[in-house]
Design a protein around this motif. Structure first.
Motif, PDB file in Angstrom:
ATOM      1  N   THR A  55       2.542   1.355  -3.525  1.00 51.60           N
ATOM      2  CA  THR A  55       1.453   2.236  -4.260  1.00 51.60           C
ATOM      3  C   THR A  55       1.015   3.246  -4.291  1.00 51.60           C
ATOM      4  O   THR A  55       1.402   3.923  -5.033  1.00 51.60           O
ATOM      5  N   ASN A 113       0.870  -1.403   0.260  1.00 49.35           N
ATOM      6  CA  ASN A 113       0.286   0.103  -0.263  1.00 49.35           C
ATOM      7  C   ASN A 113       0.951   1.049  -0.134  1.00 49.35           C
ATOM      8  O   ASN A 113       0.050   2.276  -0.498  1.00 49.35           O
ATOM      9  N   ARG A 115      -1.769  -0.435  -8.750  1.00 47.65           N
ATOM     10  CA  ARG A 115      -3.066  -0.822  -7.845  1.00 47.65           C
ATOM     11  C   ARG A 115      -3.068  -1.664  -8.812  1.00 47.65           C
ATOM     12  O   ARG A 115      -3.880  -2.838  -8.062  1.00 47.65           O
TER      13      ARG A 115
END
Length: 113
Positions: free
Chosen positions: A11, A8, A76
Motif C-alpha cells: 500500500t 502495508n 487502502r
C-alpha cells in the motif's frame, strides 16, 4: 502478521505511484506500472469473494479498478472494506458455520434418526 506487513508495504509503495509512471515497465514484462497496480487492487475483492465461499471471478483483474484514483489510496480503502466484510469470519466457529450454510446443514447438530 506477515501478510499484514506485506500489504502495508505494498500500500505504501502504491501510494507513491503517480500517473506519469503508469506506462513504465515492471520486472514482469506482462505488466506496466498501471496494470500491475490494477492487478494488486483487484486482488482485494477477488480474495474476499473466495473467503466468503464464492467462486473465482478472474474478470476482476481485467477490469479497470483504478480509474482516476490514486492506487495506494484505493488499495487502502479496499483493504479496510475487506477487513470489515471478513471480520465475522475471524470469530471462532464462523468459518465452520458459513460452510454448513453453504452445504445446507444447520447448527443444530445431526437430524434425529
Amino acid at each position: 502478521m506477515l501478510l499484514e506487513k506485506a500489504l502495508n508495504h505494498t500500500t505504501g509503495l502504491l501510494g507513491n505511484v503517480t500517473p506519469d509512471q503508469y506506462g513504465q515497465p515492471t520486472p514482469c514484462e506482462d505488466f506496466d506500472v498501471r496494470s500491475l497496480a490494477n492487478h494488486l487492487v483487484a486482488g482485494n475483492p477477488y480474495y474476499v469473494t473466495l473467503a466468503q465461499g464464492g467462486g473465482p471471478d478472474f474478470s476482476l483483474f481485467a477490469r479497470d479498478q483504478i480509474g482516476d484514483e490514486q492506487p495506494g489510496d484505493l488499495l487502502r480503502t479496499r483493504r479496510q472494506g475487506s477487513a470489515r466484510r471478513l471480520a465475522g469470519r475471524r470469530r471462532p466457529g464462523a468459518a465452520d458455520a458459513a460452510a454448513r450454510r453453504r452445504h445446507g446443514s444447520s447448527d443444530r447438530g445431526p437430524a434425529p434418526a
